[in-house]
Design an enzyme around this catalytic site. Sequence first.
Site, PDB file in Angstrom:
ATOM      1  N   CYS A   1      38.585 -61.052   2.383  1.00  0.00           N
ATOM      2  CA  CYS A   1      39.149 -62.376   1.432  1.00  0.00           C
ATOM      3  C   CYS A   1      40.540 -62.428   1.828  1.00  0.00           C
ATOM      4  O   CYS A   1      41.149 -61.854   2.705  1.00  0.00           O
ATOM      5  CB  CYS A   1      38.795 -61.818  -0.182  1.00  0.00           C
ATOM      6  SG  CYS A   1      37.320 -61.287  -0.518  1.00  0.00           S
ATOM      7  N   ASN A   9      41.275 -57.273  -2.072  1.00  0.00           N
ATOM      8  CA  ASN A   9      40.484 -57.640  -0.976  1.00  0.00           C
ATOM      9  C   ASN A   9      39.924 -56.084  -0.685  1.00  0.00           C
ATOM     10  O   ASN A   9      40.464 -54.911  -0.876  1.00  0.00           O
ATOM     11  CB  ASN A   9      41.256 -57.927   0.210  1.00  0.00           C
ATOM     12  CG  ASN A   9      41.633 -59.213   0.388  1.00  0.00           C
ATOM     13  OD1 ASN A   9      41.294 -59.789  -0.539  1.00  0.00           O
ATOM     14  ND2 ASN A   9      42.351 -59.713   1.201  1.00  0.00           N
ATOM     15  N   GLY A  10      38.872 -55.882  -0.123  1.00  0.00           N
ATOM     16  CA  GLY A  10      38.097 -54.777   0.222  1.00  0.00           C
ATOM     17  C   GLY A  10      36.643 -54.410  -0.523  1.00  0.00           C
ATOM     18  O   GLY A  10      36.431 -55.304  -1.264  1.00  0.00           O
ATOM     19  N   GLU A  13      20.049 -58.510  23.590  1.00  0.00           N
ATOM     20  CA  GLU A  13      21.232 -58.984  22.938  1.00  0.00           C
ATOM     21  C   GLU A  13      22.257 -59.144  24.185  1.00  0.00           C
ATOM     22  O   GLU A  13      23.113 -60.161  23.897  1.00  0.00           O
ATOM     23  CB  GLU A  13      21.304 -58.110  21.859  1.00  0.00           C
ATOM     24  CG  GLU A  13      23.083 -58.400  21.054  1.00  0.00           C
ATOM     25  CD  GLU A  13      23.179 -59.751  20.695  1.00  0.00           C
ATOM     26  OE1 GLU A  13      21.991 -60.610  20.611  1.00  0.00           O
ATOM     27  OE2 GLU A  13      24.105 -60.329  20.056  1.00  0.00           O
ATOM     28  N   HIS A  18       7.123 -56.318  38.737  1.00  0.00           N
ATOM     29  CA  HIS A  18       5.924 -57.436  38.445  1.00  0.00           C
ATOM     30  C   HIS A  18       6.652 -58.593  38.730  1.00  0.00           C
ATOM     31  O   HIS A  18       5.765 -59.519  37.996  1.00  0.00           O
ATOM     32  CB  HIS A  18       5.530 -56.945  36.842  1.00  0.00           C
ATOM     33  CG  HIS A  18       4.785 -55.728  36.811  1.00  0.00           C
ATOM     34  ND1 HIS A  18       3.468 -55.467  37.393  1.00  0.00           N
ATOM     35  CD2 HIS A  18       5.219 -54.627  36.304  1.00  0.00           C
ATOM     36  CE1 HIS A  18       3.301 -54.130  37.280  1.00  0.00           C
ATOM     37  NE2 HIS A  18       4.040 -53.828  36.508  1.00  0.00           N
ATOM     38  N   LYS A  25      24.418 -62.868  24.645  1.00  0.00           N
ATOM     39  CA  LYS A  25      25.654 -63.030  24.626  1.00  0.00           C
ATOM     40  C   LYS A  25      26.186 -63.571  26.160  1.00  0.00           C
ATOM     41  O   LYS A  25      27.101 -64.412  25.738  1.00  0.00           O
ATOM     42  CB  LYS A  25      26.440 -61.523  24.374  1.00  0.00           C
ATOM     43  CG  LYS A  25      26.655 -60.909  23.163  1.00  0.00           C
ATOM     44  CD  LYS A  25      27.373 -61.326  22.038  1.00  0.00           C
ATOM     45  CE  LYS A  25      26.433 -62.805  21.279  1.00  0.00           C
ATOM     46  NZ  LYS A  25      25.442 -62.447  20.285  1.00  0.00           N
ATOM     47  N   ARG A  67      39.165 -67.043   5.919  1.00  0.00           N
ATOM     48  CA  ARG A  67      38.904 -65.357   5.798  1.00  0.00           C
ATOM     49  C   ARG A  67      37.807 -65.425   4.567  1.00  0.00           C
ATOM     50  O   ARG A  67      37.339 -64.398   4.127  1.00  0.00           O
ATOM     51  CB  ARG A  67      39.989 -64.563   5.297  1.00  0.00           C
ATOM     52  CG  ARG A  67      41.016 -64.378   6.375  1.00  0.00           C
ATOM     53  CD  ARG A  67      42.203 -63.529   6.019  1.00  0.00           C
ATOM     54  NE  ARG A  67      41.845 -61.964   5.347  1.00  0.00           N
ATOM     55  CZ  ARG A  67      41.434 -60.900   6.171  1.00  0.00           C
ATOM     56  NH1 ARG A  67      41.748 -61.064   7.437  1.00  0.00           N
ATOM     57  NH2 ARG A  67      41.005 -59.810   5.723  1.00  0.00           N
ATOM     58  N   LYS A  89      27.288 -72.707  14.632  1.00  0.00           N
ATOM     59  CA  LYS A  89      27.489 -71.266  14.207  1.00  0.00           C
ATOM     60  C   LYS A  89      25.960 -71.234  13.180  1.00  0.00           C
ATOM     61  O   LYS A  89      25.636 -70.251  13.527  1.00  0.00           O
ATOM     62  CB  LYS A  89      28.423 -71.040  13.370  1.00  0.00           C
ATOM     63  CG  LYS A  89      28.711 -69.834  12.767  1.00  0.00           C
ATOM     64  CD  LYS A  89      28.827 -68.740  13.799  1.00  0.00           C
ATOM     65  CE  LYS A  89      28.908 -67.206  13.149  1.00  0.00           C
ATOM     66  NZ  LYS A  89      28.434 -66.379  14.159  1.00  0.00           N
ATOM     67  N   GLU A 133      25.216 -67.254  26.516  1.00  0.00           N
ATOM     68  CA  GLU A 133      25.465 -68.428  25.374  1.00  0.00           C
ATOM     69  C   GLU A 133      27.017 -68.906  25.601  1.00  0.00           C
ATOM     70  O   GLU A 133      27.524 -69.747  25.295  1.00  0.00           O
ATOM     71  CB  GLU A 133      25.108 -68.146  23.805  1.00  0.00           C
ATOM     72  CG  GLU A 133      26.026 -66.828  23.401  1.00  0.00           C
ATOM     73  CD  GLU A 133      25.865 -66.639  21.826  1.00  0.00           C
ATOM     74  OE1 GLU A 133      25.570 -67.415  21.220  1.00  0.00           O
ATOM     75  OE2 GLU A 133      25.669 -65.423  21.438  1.00  0.00           O
ATOM     76  N   TRP A 179      35.431 -63.963  -0.424  1.00  0.00           N
ATOM     77  CA  TRP A 179      34.308 -63.893   0.393  1.00  0.00           C
ATOM     78  C   TRP A 179      33.300 -63.056  -0.372  1.00  0.00           C
ATOM     79  O   TRP A 179      33.738 -61.655  -0.158  1.00  0.00           O
ATOM     80  CB  TRP A 179      34.676 -63.464   1.978  1.00  0.00           C
ATOM     81  CG  TRP A 179      33.331 -63.250   2.650  1.00  0.00           C
ATOM     82  CD1 TRP A 179      32.783 -62.187   2.777  1.00  0.00           C
ATOM     83  CD2 TRP A 179      32.722 -64.502   3.446  1.00  0.00           C
ATOM     84  NE1 TRP A 179      31.668 -62.225   3.791  1.00  0.00           N
ATOM     85  CE2 TRP A 179      31.643 -63.263   4.122  1.00  0.00           C
ATOM     86  CE3 TRP A 179      32.628 -65.419   3.528  1.00  0.00           C
ATOM     87  CZ2 TRP A 179      30.577 -64.073   4.786  1.00  0.00           C
ATOM     88  CZ3 TRP A 179      31.652 -65.979   4.552  1.00  0.00           C
ATOM     89  CH2 TRP A 179      30.572 -65.447   5.066  1.00  0.00           C
TER      90      TRP A 179
HETATM   91  O1  M6R Z   1      22.775 -66.950  10.957  1.00  0.00           O
HETATM   92  P1  M6R Z   1      21.441 -66.304  11.342  1.00  0.00           P
HETATM   93  O2  M6R Z   1      21.571 -64.910  11.801  1.00  0.00           O
HETATM   94  O3  M6R Z   1      20.214 -66.682  10.774  1.00  0.00           O
HETATM   95  O4  M6R Z   1      21.655 -67.085  12.823  1.00  0.00           O
HETATM   96  C1  M6R Z   1      20.563 -66.919  13.796  1.00  0.00           C
HETATM   97  C2  M6R Z   1      20.858 -67.412  15.251  1.00  0.00           C
HETATM   98  O5  M6R Z   1      21.281 -68.668  15.154  1.00  0.00           O
HETATM   99  C3  M6R Z   1      22.390 -66.705  15.656  1.00  0.00           C
HETATM  100  O6  M6R Z   1      21.769 -65.308  15.582  1.00  0.00           O
HETATM  101  C4  M6R Z   1      22.564 -66.984  17.175  1.00  0.00           C
HETATM  102  O7  M6R Z   1      21.700 -66.505  17.838  1.00  0.00           O
HETATM  103  C5  M6R Z   1      24.060 -66.012  17.378  1.00  0.00           C
HETATM  104  N1  M6R Z   1      24.999 -67.203  17.051  1.00  0.00           N
HETATM  105  C6  M6R Z   1      23.993 -65.851  18.912  1.00  0.00           C
HETATM  106  O8  M6R Z   1      25.167 -65.500  19.155  1.00  0.00           O
END
Ligand code: M6R
Length: 604
Positions: free
Chosen positions: A2, A99-100, A477, A500, A481, A27, A599, A484, A73
């Site tokens: 926050c 905060n915290g 994962e 395969h 990363k 924040r 996002k 993207e 937050w």
């Molecule tokens: O907000 P969410 O966790 O539901 O979002 C799901 C995906 O859109 C999200 O995890 C996306 O794959 C990431 N930004 C990738 O780093």
Amino acid sequence: MCGIVGYVGSQQAAPFLLQGLKKLEYRGYDSAGICELNGTLRIHKTRGRIADLESLLATEKIVGTIGIGHTRWATHGSPSDHNAHPHFDCTGNLAVVHNGIIENYQGLRQQLIAEGHCFLSETDTEVVSHLVEKHYQGDLLTAVAQAIVELKGSFAIAVLAKDSPGELVVVRQDSPLVVGLGNQENYLASDIPAILDYTRNVYILEDGEIARIKENSVDVFDMKLNLLEKTVFEVKWDPIQAEKEGYADFMLKEIHEQPKAVRDTIAGRMDEHGNLLIEREIPRNLVAGITKVQFIACGTAYHASLYGKHVLEEFLDVPIETDLASEYRYKRVKADQNTLLIVISQSGETADTLGAMRLAKAKGARVLAITNVVGSTLSREADAVMYTHAGPEIAVASTKAYTTQLACLCMIATYLKEQVSGEKEITLLQALANIPEQIESVLLAHEHRLEKYARRLLHATDAFFLGRGLDYASAMEGQLKLKEISYIHGEALAGGELKHGTLALIVAEVPVIALLTQETLIDKMVSNLKEVKARGGNILLLAQSNSGDFSDVGDEILLLPQTHCLLAPLLTVVPMQVLAYYAAKVRNCDVDKPRNLAKSVTVE
Ligand code: M6R
């Protein structure tokens, strides 16, 4: 996460407080408020953004020359007017922003209520106002010093008292606070961006330090109220750098925030003996008699669900399924009243995830959400919620949301095992408590090496991520990363699948990131890596420190701290995030805002 601001001086406090809060809005932004002292303490606060607070103040006369402010937050209690900070004590003599996370707030709250205190919010913060009230006998500094001895957790706190006009008392423990030094005025902020337009000279408070801030003086004390000598620090960052706390990008900042994010996520949810304290969040009747567990999620959160499935399969005998939310929506939903549906979403607003959840709910499934955003649609529609306490994640690429989701899943799996079979998993939880420190050491030991290794990816078109078992879930994962943010095509493979088909793509110098943390699968994986080696692939190998000598297969070997094999994914993901970050940087990509992505995906 926050934001806190404060002002003591000869000018009106409100303009600084509002401007400072705007600088800290990144924040936390679900509610905001200020308190000014002008004969009496007046709190003005509202759900919503700083702009909403500004509109509220437009009709008010704010003339106080001392005040505190907060942008929230939410962690404890939904975003609402009454949960917004500042919070009064019972008498209206004290106002507090914080905060915290106060880990022991529930016990304190019960104790204070029994002593006659009256609470108006659901926040952990409000216990601080009442605790300071309890100790207050005319000296604010002493009262704050006595109150904080009773607090467990992380906090940055600022307190203003009607009876002590002209001073702010502030304290820090595991949550940042800086005091800005001005001419006949002094400022307070949780983060430097808030004060940069006013001063560049600051005292950076350390853990356990308490400061008394007046118009013409700032005194800093230790917990026993011994006066300390502080050195003035001159801030040289520009405002944008300051928002990122000196990191080049939000993603890098968030990667480095993971030790704290995981620490905050497990804080207060288990005791020092490894006993879980999450029954309040996940009531027993939610999980009693379940015959099936289903996960739904998208993207990174889906990769977290793969982790969850794996760990739950180790612990429970009932079927565990996981689906991409976008797929679940269009297949025959096989959920009923005995299905526990675990829905994972950082934002809690992802359209596919919500759509899938509603379908399962309509069939009677019991919904447990894991989300980062208090008050999100998911949190409101679920039957129970376990929040990740990662703080706002700004970079599009998820990092700290993922590791905190894994920490939650680890606790949920342990809880379910306890509930279903009566067996505890103390060693796993004890190992989880060490993860924050271990993530720190991974970053310290390997970031520079990964930055160098990433240069190899400047002209790469493909990279392969190999693992077996839980390492395969982590590899998924890792590849997301990389692709993207660096736009290099990434592909995750279970080691055994290589021959395969995909082996056809392994040629000289193709980057292969190999994960070798699952003890029982090491020999099998080493055989797969030899197949890669024989074709000239370049292997970056991630292994636990005492699991063997892999110099014959790894071109670059990163040894990670030893942990419980079910927790290895919380460590292996960190180098993969760092690698993706630096690969994107060498390729000149916009790390925080990768092309074509958003996002929060609130449309189907
Ligand atoms: O907000 P969410 O966790 O539901 O979002 C799901 C995906 O859109 C999200 O995890 C996306 O794959 C990431 N930004 C990738 O780093």
